[in-house]
Design a protein around this motif. Structure first.
Motif, PDB file in Angstrom:
ATOM      1  N   ASP A   1       0.811  -1.227   0.000  1.00 37.40           N
ATOM      2  CA  ASP A   1       0.000   0.000   0.000  1.00 37.40           C
ATOM      3  C   ASP A   1       0.838   1.268   0.000  1.00 37.40           C
ATOM      4  O   ASP A   1       0.328   2.362   0.268  1.00 37.40           O
ATOM      5  CB  ASP A   1      -0.911   0.010   1.232  1.00 37.40           C
ATOM      6  CG  ASP A   1      -2.000  -1.056   1.136  1.00 37.40           C
ATOM      7  OD1 ASP A   1      -2.319  -1.442  -0.009  1.00 37.40           O
ATOM      8  OD2 ASP A   1      -2.539  -1.470   2.174  1.00 37.40           O
ATOM      9  N   ASN A   2       2.132   1.131  -0.310  1.00 40.10           N
ATOM     10  CA  ASN A   2       2.995   2.307  -0.297  1.00 40.10           C
ATOM     11  C   ASN A   2       2.531   3.308  -1.375  1.00 40.10           C
ATOM     12  O   ASN A   2       2.432   2.977  -2.568  1.00 40.10           O
ATOM     13  CB  ASN A   2       4.433   1.902  -0.545  1.00 40.10           C
ATOM     14  CG  ASN A   2       5.389   3.074  -0.374  1.00 40.10           C
ATOM     15  OD1 ASN A   2       5.031   4.107   0.204  1.00 40.10           O
ATOM     16  ND2 ASN A   2       6.612   2.909  -0.867  1.00 40.10           N
ATOM     17  N   GLY A   3       2.202   4.543  -0.925  1.00 38.93           N
ATOM     18  CA  GLY A   3       1.754   5.600  -1.853  1.00 38.93           C
ATOM     19  C   GLY A   3       0.353   5.394  -2.386  1.00 38.93           C
ATOM     20  O   GLY A   3      -0.018   6.023  -3.387  1.00 38.93           O
ATOM     21  N   LYS A   4      -0.426   4.570  -1.730  1.00 39.05           N
ATOM     22  CA  LYS A   4      -1.796   4.338  -2.219  1.00 39.05           C
ATOM     23  C   LYS A   4      -2.676   5.549  -1.912  1.00 39.05           C
ATOM     24  O   LYS A   4      -2.765   5.999  -0.778  1.00 39.05           O
ATOM     25  CB  LYS A   4      -2.369   3.085  -1.551  1.00 39.05           C
ATOM     26  CG  LYS A   4      -3.740   2.712  -2.070  1.00 39.05           C
ATOM     27  CD  LYS A   4      -4.223   1.415  -1.427  1.00 39.05           C
ATOM     28  CE  LYS A   4      -5.586   1.034  -1.983  1.00 39.05           C
ATOM     29  NZ  LYS A   4      -6.075  -0.230  -1.367  1.00 39.05           N
ATOM     30  N   ASP A   5      -3.320   6.078  -2.960  1.00 38.99           N
ATOM     31  CA  ASP A   5      -4.182   7.250  -2.793  1.00 38.99           C
ATOM     32  C   ASP A   5      -5.443   6.873  -2.017  1.00 38.99           C
ATOM     33  O   ASP A   5      -5.877   5.711  -1.999  1.00 38.99           O
ATOM     34  CB  ASP A   5      -4.575   7.829  -4.146  1.00 38.99           C
ATOM     35  CG  ASP A   5      -3.357   8.358  -4.899  1.00 38.99           C
ATOM     36  OD1 ASP A   5      -2.365   8.692  -4.234  1.00 38.99           O
ATOM     37  OD2 ASP A   5      -3.431   8.434  -6.147  1.00 38.99           O
ATOM     38  N   ILE A   6      -6.052   7.931  -1.415  1.00 39.00           N
ATOM     39  CA  ILE A   6      -7.257   7.712  -0.590  1.00 39.00           C
ATOM     40  C   ILE A   6      -8.487   8.185  -1.364  1.00 39.00           C
ATOM     41  O   ILE A   6      -8.515   9.306  -1.870  1.00 39.00           O
ATOM     42  CB  ILE A   6      -7.153   8.479   0.739  1.00 39.00           C
ATOM     43  CG1 ILE A   6      -5.912   8.020   1.529  1.00 39.00           C
ATOM     44  CG2 ILE A   6      -8.439   8.313   1.562  1.00 39.00           C
ATOM     45  CD1 ILE A   6      -5.643   8.871   2.746  1.00 39.00           C
ATOM     46  N   ILE A   7      -9.483   7.350  -1.474  1.00 41.50           N
ATOM     47  CA  ILE A   7     -10.773   7.712  -2.092  1.00 41.50           C
ATOM     48  C   ILE A   7     -11.861   7.486  -1.057  1.00 41.50           C
ATOM     49  O   ILE A   7     -11.996   6.378  -0.534  1.00 41.50           O
ATOM     50  CB  ILE A   7     -11.046   6.875  -3.352  1.00 41.50           C
ATOM     51  CG1 ILE A   7      -9.963   7.140  -4.413  1.00 41.50           C
ATOM     52  CG2 ILE A   7     -12.426   7.187  -3.919  1.00 41.50           C
ATOM     53  CD1 ILE A   7     -10.116   6.299  -5.665  1.00 41.50           C
ATOM     54  N   MET A   8     -12.615   8.559  -0.762  1.00 39.51           N
ATOM     55  CA  MET A   8     -13.601   8.472   0.314  1.00 39.51           C
ATOM     56  C   MET A   8     -14.970   8.978  -0.168  1.00 39.51           C
ATOM     57  O   MET A   8     -15.202  10.182  -0.277  1.00 39.51           O
ATOM     58  CB  MET A   8     -13.145   9.297   1.514  1.00 39.51           C
ATOM     59  CG  MET A   8     -14.117   9.201   2.710  1.00 39.51           C
ATOM     60  SD  MET A   8     -13.467  10.002   4.180  1.00 39.51           S
ATOM     61  CE  MET A   8     -13.393  11.691   3.629  1.00 39.51           C
ATOM     62  N   PRO A   9     -15.909   8.086  -0.498  1.00 39.00           N
ATOM     63  CA  PRO A   9     -17.289   8.503  -0.794  1.00 39.00           C
ATOM     64  C   PRO A   9     -17.952   9.043   0.477  1.00 39.00           C
ATOM     65  O   PRO A   9     -17.644   8.583   1.588  1.00 39.00           O
ATOM     66  CB  PRO A   9     -17.964   7.229  -1.275  1.00 39.00           C
ATOM     67  CG  PRO A   9     -16.842   6.279  -1.594  1.00 39.00           C
ATOM     68  CD  PRO A   9     -15.737   6.637  -0.657  1.00 39.00           C
ATOM     69  N   MET A  10     -18.851  10.016   0.279  1.00 39.09           N
ATOM     70  CA  MET A  10     -19.512  10.620   1.438  1.00 39.09           C
ATOM     71  C   MET A  10     -20.995  10.796   1.168  1.00 39.09           C
ATOM     72  O   MET A  10     -21.420  11.013   0.041  1.00 39.09           O
ATOM     73  CB  MET A  10     -18.900  11.988   1.757  1.00 39.09           C
ATOM     74  CG  MET A  10     -17.461  11.945   2.223  1.00 39.09           C
ATOM     75  SD  MET A  10     -16.912  13.597   2.723  1.00 39.09           S
ATOM     76  CE  MET A  10     -17.172  14.513   1.221  1.00 39.09           C
TER      77      MET A  10
END
Length: 405
Positions: A277-286
């Motif tokens: 998971d090194n450098g894995k971007d974050i995606i957060m639905p809201m």
């Protein structure tokens, strides 16, 4: 066809072809009058607002850059991108469309009312022009009659049965009638300007009116029962309905709003480390919800709508009372005009009988030119009053038709 129904009074004219002339002029006025065009544009603007309200709130976009990069296990966060869309409660947009549409329908009644008023104004101006021309004709006939009397007086002077004073009095009377005729001609020009401007055309355009109008011998059906369907009253019904739609919209807008969004956070890889998971971007639905906890605004709007409905009902009743009064007055005035016309007709017949008697007296050489002038003055009075009775009858008919058709 709707316009023609409103103009039933043109059927009062003895010759139907002549009645068509007024009808065609009214059609020109309806097509060209700027006031009608003004109300039609207002209606189009109100109708177009339906497309304006058929929208949802703006989509919110945001971009943020971490000046001080927060470290996470998978790496440092560099920047953030977010998007958010709020959605009104179910059927809120439809409620807005219904409300704006109801306001447009009320605006449409303004067009109907304006057209009725224009038809009435054009017709009344036309009847004023007719009365003016009819009075001119009466004056010309009386001037010619006085010239005939003047010739008789000159003949009587020669045989010693009249004095020069009688001739001078007849000439002065002719001058008075010529003055009245000249004034009527100027008044016709002024009224012609009024008429042409109602048709939105050059003021100098010549208006030709019918030669003769008569008052019908029988009364027409009273349509006062349909008064409550008059556009001036229907407009209040549509305004009342628009307030109802406003309240429905108010209830919808007092409901929660639901929001959907998405956050994206860019994460930089950690150096010298190797893991999945090194450098894995974050995606957060809201998902979010907007609740009007402090809803005094909507409660106040509800009270305002209730008060506005009461006001509209009061305004409608007030307008109905005025229309009933106006209709009753117009009907009574039209009856009075008919009575006056009949009276003037009787008087005119008797005046002509007196004139015939005077002419027979002339044959025996016993004519009194003072009596001649008196009878002529009475005859002129009755003729002018008769024309005025016809004018009043048709003017009142236009008012009745405005109110009941």
């Amino acid at each position: 066809m709707k316009h023609i129904k409103i103009l039933i009074f043109v059927l009062f004219v003895s010759v139907s072809v002549k009645a068509q002339q007024l009808e065609s002029l009214i059609e020109v006025a309806l097509a060209n009058n700027p006031e009608i065009q003004k109300f039609e544009l207002r209606y189009k603007i109100a109708s177009e607002k339906i497309n304006e309200v058929n929208t949802i709130p703006n989509t919110e976009f945001g971009v943020g850059y971490f000046v001080s990069e927060p470290e996470t296990r998978t790496g440092a966060q560099r920047f953030k991108v977010s998007a958010k869309q709020m959605i009104p409660w179910f059927n809120t947009i439809a409620a807005r469309e219904n409300y704006v549409g109801s306001l447009a329908k009320a605006k449409y009644e303004d067009i109907v009312i304006a057209k009725r008023k224009l038809m009435t104004s054009v017709s009344q101006s036309y009847y004023n022009l007719y009365a003016n021309k009819a009075k001119q004709k009466v004056l010309i006939e009386n001037i010619e009659l006085l010239k005939t009397y003047e010739t008789l007086a000159l003949t009587s002077v020669e045989v010693g049965n009249a004095s020069v004073v009688d001739v001078l009095r007849l000439q002065m009377r002719q001058n008075e009638l010529q003055q009245l005729l000249d004034v009527l001609i100027q008044q016709f020009i002024a009224e012609q300007t009024v008429f042409n401007k109602l048709l939105n055309r050059e003021k100098a355009v010549k208006v030709t009116v019918i030669n003769e109008l008569i008052i019908p011998s029988e009364s027409f059906e009273d349509n006062s029962k349909v008064l409550e369907l008059h556009p001036e009253l229907l407009k209040f019904d549509k305004l009342y309905y628009s307030v109802e739609q406003s309240e429905l919209l108010n209830q919808k807008e007092s409901s929660p709003m639901i929001g959907f969004g998405l956050d994206y956070i860019n994460v930089e890889k950690r150096p010298n480390l190797d893991f999945g998971d090194n450098g894995k971007d974050i995606i957060m639905p809201m998902v979010s919800i907007s609740i009007p906890i402090f809803n005094n605004k909507y409660k106040s709007k509800t009270k305002q709508n209730l008060l506005q409905q009461e006001e509209i009902l009061s305004q409608k009743q007030e307008r109905l009372n005025k229309l009933i009064t106006r209709l009753d007055k117009a009907v009574n005035n039209r009856v009075s005009a008919r009575i006056s016309y009949k009276t003037q007709s009787k008087n005119l017949k008797q005046a002509k009988n007196a004139q015939d008697i005077l002419m027979k007296s002339y044959e025996t050489g016993k004519i009194d030119f003072n009596d001649v002038l008196d009878i002529q003055e009475l005859q002129l009075k009755f003729q002018l009053n008769q024309v005025e009775s016809i004018r009043k009858y048709y003017i009142q008919s236009t008012i009745i038709n405005y109110l009941t058709n």
